[in-house]
Motif scaffolding. Sequence first.
Motif, PDB file in Angstrom:
ATOM      1  N   ILE A  22       1.558   5.106   8.880  1.00  0.00           N
ATOM      2  CA  ILE A  22       0.605   5.118   9.991  1.00  0.00           C
ATOM      3  C   ILE A  22      -0.797   4.767   9.485  1.00  0.00           C
ATOM      4  N   PHE A  23      -1.200   5.386   8.374  1.00  0.00           N
ATOM      5  CA  PHE A  23      -2.517   5.103   7.818  1.00  0.00           C
ATOM      6  C   PHE A  23      -2.636   3.645   7.374  1.00  0.00           C
ATOM      7  N   ALA A  24      -1.576   3.132   6.721  1.00  0.00           N
ATOM      8  CA  ALA A  24      -1.613   1.741   6.261  1.00  0.00           C
ATOM      9  C   ALA A  24      -1.717   0.779   7.446  1.00  0.00           C
ATOM     10  N   THR A  25      -1.023   1.106   8.549  1.00  0.00           N
ATOM     11  CA  THR A  25      -1.098   0.260   9.735  1.00  0.00           C
ATOM     12  C   THR A  25      -2.514   0.224  10.292  1.00  0.00           C
ATOM     13  N   ARG A  26      -3.179   1.390  10.308  1.00  0.00           N
ATOM     14  CA  ARG A  26      -4.548   1.430  10.814  1.00  0.00           C
ATOM     15  C   ARG A  26      -5.511   0.708   9.867  1.00  0.00           C
ATOM     16  N   LEU A  59       0.833  -1.206   0.000  1.00  0.00           N
ATOM     17  CA  LEU A  59       0.000   0.000   0.000  1.00  0.00           C
ATOM     18  C   LEU A  59       0.867   1.255   0.000  1.00  0.00           C
ATOM     19  N   LEU A  60       1.891   1.237   0.860  1.00  0.00           N
ATOM     20  CA  LEU A  60       2.771   2.400   0.941  1.00  0.00           C
ATOM     21  C   LEU A  60       3.533   2.596  -0.359  1.00  0.00           C
ATOM     22  N   GLY A  61       3.997   1.494  -0.962  1.00  0.00           N
ATOM     23  CA  GLY A  61       4.733   1.604  -2.218  1.00  0.00           C
ATOM     24  C   GLY A  61       3.873   2.168  -3.333  1.00  0.00           C
TER      25      GLY A  61
END
Length: 343
Positions: free
Chosen positions: A210-214, A28-30
């Motif tokens: 942070i958003f991806a973790t949530r 997601l982050l990538g």
Amino acid sequence: MVTTDATPPQQAVAMPGRHPLRSIRVRLLGRMLMLVGLTLASLTGAESYLLTARLNERVDRELAHDVDAFRAFATKAAGGAGTGPGGVRELFVSYLQGYIPEHGQTLITLVDGTPYRRSAEEPPARLDTDRALMDRAAAIRTPSYGDTHSPAGSVRFVAVPVAVGGDAARGVLVIATFTQQERDNINASIRTQIYLGLGAMLLSACVGWIFATRIVAPLRLLRDTARSIHESDITRRIRVQDRDEIGQLAGTFNDMLDRLDDAFTTKRQFMNDVGHELRTPITIVLSQLETLPDDPAARAHTVAVITDELHRMHRMAEELLMLAKARRPDALRPEDLTLSELI
């Protein structure tokens, strides 16, 4: 004797070892950083193109103004005392004597393909010694704009053919503007934007992590719940907080656990019922077989008792199977019938 299904259980599919780069958070982050990077690169490229185009447009307007000024001078000279016996050469000399070039600008004249005179101010770089540029200017037949490179950097120029009546010599006026300083300013602005873009991507990476973790937290809970489930304990459920796709997945998983719990409960109840209901007739059959008499009448009575118990066991098995199937959604098949038949 009670038999059980001997079909071997299905083997669980072995999952390959998880690679760090295959984490959904990393992917997601990538993808987010790829989108941000492509956006910043597109904006930077578009800005560079627009600034360069505006610079060329401004320089071209200035060169066109200088060409118009030269044409006005030539027209005035031809309509006045004339250009004299010198023809093209005298026209060039007269114009250069009264012309004051702007900063970063130089004028070069050619006669019959050979550099003749240039403006008096020392330019950032000598262009009249550039043989390729002079040959290029000497070959033109109509006013032409172009770019070249000099020791002082980029140069934008216009070459205008000049002819004077009564003079067979062919002249060319070259007006050149050194644009390297403006281009350096544009490049500095682009570099600054690139640095700011890299900083923005770094900040986006931190916030995106942070958003991806949530976002994936419910999926991790789903994974942990699935790992902790076994037949003896399937009471855990996932708390559904949102109604998005992940929340719907968690709700579907909870529904699956409810169905599994119901299936396991039915299985245990069925086994308990089988063991309880069949224990008595089996005991009776075994005791009758162990005390089977030799007398034909008594033997016939014993066989009748055993047969009756076996029929009872068969009915029990059928009823238990029917009860087990009754919990399935397709256990009942509605059909039309007459009320008198039902009564």
